[in-house]
Scaffold this motif. Structure first.
Motif, PDB file in Angstrom:
ATOM      1  N   ALA A 158      98.108  28.080  29.200  1.00  0.00           N
ATOM      2  CA  ALA A 158      98.977  27.309  30.091  1.00  0.00           C
ATOM      3  C   ALA A 158     100.250  28.056  30.463  1.00  0.00           C
ATOM      4  CB  ALA A 158      99.328  25.960  29.452  1.00  0.00           C
ATOM      5  N   PHE A 276      98.406  24.510  40.182  1.00  0.00           N
ATOM      6  CA  PHE A 276      98.853  23.291  39.518  1.00  0.00           C
ATOM      7  C   PHE A 276      97.732  22.746  38.623  1.00  0.00           C
ATOM      8  CE2 PHE A 276     102.034  19.658  40.589  1.00  0.00           C
ATOM      9  CZ  PHE A 276     102.222  19.436  39.229  1.00  0.00           C
ATOM     10  N   ALA A 277      96.520  22.729  39.155  1.00  0.00           N
ATOM     11  CA  ALA A 277      95.386  22.193  38.400  1.00  0.00           C
ATOM     12  C   ALA A 277      95.134  22.997  37.129  1.00  0.00           C
ATOM     13  CB  ALA A 277      94.134  22.186  39.278  1.00  0.00           C
ATOM     14  N   SER A 279      97.177  24.982  35.459  1.00  0.00           N
ATOM     15  CA  SER A 279      98.286  24.826  34.515  1.00  0.00           C
ATOM     16  C   SER A 279      98.210  23.481  33.802  1.00  0.00           C
ATOM     17  CB  SER A 279      99.627  24.950  35.254  1.00  0.00           C
ATOM     18  OG  SER A 279      99.757  26.199  35.874  1.00  0.00           O
ATOM     19  N   LEU A 280      98.000  22.410  34.585  1.00  0.00           N
ATOM     20  CA  LEU A 280      97.937  21.072  33.999  1.00  0.00           C
ATOM     21  C   LEU A 280      96.684  20.909  33.132  1.00  0.00           C
ATOM     22  CD1 LEU A 280     100.001  18.833  34.344  1.00  0.00           C
ATOM     23  CD2 LEU A 280      98.522  17.769  36.049  1.00  0.00           C
ATOM     24  N   ASP A 281      95.594  21.548  33.547  1.00  0.00           N
ATOM     25  CA  ASP A 281      94.368  21.488  32.750  1.00  0.00           C
ATOM     26  C   ASP A 281      94.598  22.058  31.354  1.00  0.00           C
ATOM     27  OD1 ASP A 281      93.196  20.498  35.000  1.00  0.00           O
ATOM     28  OD2 ASP A 281      92.054  22.310  35.476  1.00  0.00           O
ATOM     29  N   ARG A 282      95.291  23.185  31.292  1.00  0.00           N
ATOM     30  CA  ARG A 282      95.525  23.827  29.992  1.00  0.00           C
ATOM     31  C   ARG A 282      96.416  22.949  29.108  1.00  0.00           C
ATOM     32  NH1 ARG A 282      92.139  24.841  28.968  1.00  0.00           N
ATOM     33  NH2 ARG A 282      91.173  24.323  30.918  1.00  0.00           N
ATOM     34  N   ILE A 283      97.426  22.323  29.712  1.00  0.00           N
ATOM     35  CA  ILE A 283      98.336  21.454  28.950  1.00  0.00           C
ATOM     36  C   ILE A 283      97.579  20.247  28.398  1.00  0.00           C
ATOM     37  CG2 ILE A 283     100.359  19.960  29.085  1.00  0.00           C
ATOM     38  CD1 ILE A 283     101.451  21.909  31.225  1.00  0.00           C
ATOM     39  N   PHE A 284      96.808  19.583  29.251  1.00  0.00           N
ATOM     40  CA  PHE A 284      96.053  18.411  28.818  1.00  0.00           C
ATOM     41  C   PHE A 284      94.983  18.797  27.794  1.00  0.00           C
ATOM     42  CE2 PHE A 284      96.750  14.445  31.367  1.00  0.00           C
ATOM     43  CZ  PHE A 284      97.939  14.851  31.964  1.00  0.00           C
ATOM     44  N   VAL A 330      93.721  17.664  41.223  1.00  0.00           N
ATOM     45  CA  VAL A 330      94.626  18.075  40.144  1.00  0.00           C
ATOM     46  C   VAL A 330      94.576  17.101  38.974  1.00  0.00           C
ATOM     47  CG1 VAL A 330      97.057  18.407  39.516  1.00  0.00           C
ATOM     48  CG2 VAL A 330      96.179  19.353  41.673  1.00  0.00           C
ATOM     49  N   LEU A 331      94.698  15.808  39.252  1.00  0.00           N
ATOM     50  CA  LEU A 331      94.776  14.809  38.183  1.00  0.00           C
ATOM     51  C   LEU A 331      93.433  14.597  37.477  1.00  0.00           C
ATOM     52  CD1 LEU A 331      97.106  12.106  39.796  1.00  0.00           C
ATOM     53  CD2 LEU A 331      97.680  13.809  38.058  1.00  0.00           C
ATOM     54  N   ALA A 334      92.689  17.468  35.213  1.00  0.00           N
ATOM     55  CA  ALA A 334      93.578  17.428  34.054  1.00  0.00           C
ATOM     56  C   ALA A 334      93.069  16.444  33.010  1.00  0.00           C
ATOM     57  CB  ALA A 334      95.000  17.055  34.487  1.00  0.00           C
TER      58      ALA A 334
END
Length: 437
Positions: A158, A276-277, A279-284, A330-331, A334
């Motif tokens: 991420a 964005f997708a 980055s957010l995927d890795r965080i989630f 994106v969402l 995630a």
């Protein structure tokens, strides 16, 4: 089936914080190998743009990486159980460095494939060792420990997704491979000298857990002869297939949906939909692994699997229908990765609960090869997508996740309990016969 009962030994003499330090170093090591899998999608189209090999041919490198990363883990785990984690992690650090440096120079598919195999061997050495070590240090919190360790692999990419994407744009993908390959490898190499296994067995605190845990240590051959192992393996493959496809193909999917560079604003942040997708995927993904591990420590492994697998099916269905809308893309990705990554915490924890602690690294390594089996479907997904579109791929993945959710609750749960209770009853009866004699 004969088995060895765990000795009733007291906790190791190390200071209480020491096992948490071991866990933290394992997490960092996992973060350093994360880009070998999760950063790969950023390189696929730039490599294709330079050499025109085609996505399917390039993605074969990803499959070779995952296969060698997973299928060799039992062998690497045997070295860990025999010689300790330090030497295996050191070897892994060297191999992942060599792999990405080779990628930076690869001008043929053969070299790309060789680098993938070397990288897979190195990543598997690190991954299997760190997860197995966590299971040994934390028999009382297996879900949380395995989840936190796996989170390093899930979220490790991420913080580097944007720097890697920027370096690829500014200096080319070769520079990104070279620079990050050396940086990641050096950190793993240094931490390897400080990793240790428990000096004595860490006893599980069964009375504090609302979970069935065996009192028997099953050897790897005994595990391979157990039907419950193969049912768990099948479910692992079914769920991992969709996640690996999404991880490897998210950039091509976004490009084909024509939303990769569409701006998306969320919570005060704005960036291109693809960046964005990812980055957010890795965080989630990173957050979901310890979270679901913790949940499973409290409500049970199979109930947690059902919730996660069913949610994954719903998100994939959403992607297949509304994925062309940037914010939905994106969402939904995630949330999907948030519930997908838990397989890398729940299955190790379930393996430890079912087969014991003594051979936990090797037994979990055998189960982890399911990820390699699942990776064989990634190139097939490219072929199906080219012929029928990404919706067809998503529908297949939805069916696999939905079926896995039902198998977890209605097949794995009763089978696993019967396995644990049955063998403990046999062992207790044998012990009584020996005492009577």
């Amino acid at each position: 089936m004969s088995a060895t009962a765990q000795p009733a030994t007291p906790p190791v003499a190390e200071a209480p914080y020491f096992r948490w330090l071991q866990l933290a170093m394992g997490v960092v090591c996992m973060a350093m190998i994360a880009n070998l899998q999760y950063g790969w999608t950023l390189f696929v189209d730039p490599i294709d743009a330079k050499f025109h090999w085609g996505r399917a041919a390039i993605q074969l490198a990803f499959t070779l990486f995952v296969v060698t990363e997973t299928w060799l883990v039992p062998i690497e785990a045997w070295f860990v159980d025999k010689y300790g984690p330090s030497i295996v992690i050191t070897f892994g650090g060297v191999m992942i460095t060599i792999a990405w440096v080779m990628n930076s120079y690869a001008d043929s598919l053969v070299l790309l494939y060789i680098a993938a195999i070397i990288g897979g061997i190195g990543a598997g050495s690190v991954y299997g060792t760190c997860v197995g070590n966590a299971l040994k240090w934390f028999p009382d919190r297996r879900g949380l420990a395995a989840g936190a360790t796996a989170a390093g692999f899930g979220a490790g990419a991420a913080i580097t997704v944007v720097p890697i994407a920027n370096m690829i744009a500014a200096s080319g993908y070769q520079s990104a491979f070279f620079s990050f390959g050396i940086g990641q490898g050096v950190i793993v190499f240094i931490l390897a000298f400080f990793l240790r296994k428990p000096s004595r067995a860490m006893p599980a605190k069964k009375k504090q857990l609302n979970l069935p845990q065996t009192k028997i240590d099953f050897t790897p051959p005994q595990v391979l002869r157990s039907p419950i192992f193969w049912v768990m393996y099948l479910v692992f493959v079914m769920v991992a297939a969709g996640g690996l496809m999404a991880a490897a193909q998210i950039a091509p999917i976004a490009h084909d949906f024509k939303i990769a560079n569409e701006p998306v604003g969320l919570l005060g942040f704005q960036m291109a939909a693809l960046t964005f997708a990812i980055s957010l995927d890795r965080i989630f993904d990173g957050f979901g692994r310890p979270f679901f591990g913790w949940v499973s420590d409290n409500i049970g492994r199979e109930h947690t699997m059902f919730i996660a697998f069913a949610t994954a099916a719903l998100m994939l269905l959403t992607l297949s229908t509304y994925g062309h809308v940037p914010i939905v893309f994106v969402l939904s990705t995630a949330v999907y990765f948030g519930v997908f990554g838990e397989i890398y915490s729940l299955f190790p924890a379930t393996s430890g609960d079912t087969f014991g602690v003594k051979y936990a690294t090797t037994n979990n390594g055998m189960l982890y090869t399911a990820k390699g089996t699942a990776s064989l479907l990634v190139p097939i997904a490219s072929i199906v997508a080219a012929k029928y579109g990404w919706q067809a791929v998503f529908v297949i993945a939805v069916a696999l996740n939905a079926t896995a959710a039902l198998l977890a609750l209605f097949v794995i749960k009763p089978m696993r309990r019967a396995f644990i209770l049955g063998h403990e009853a046999t062992t207790d009866a044998t012990a009584r016969d020996v005492r009577a004699a």
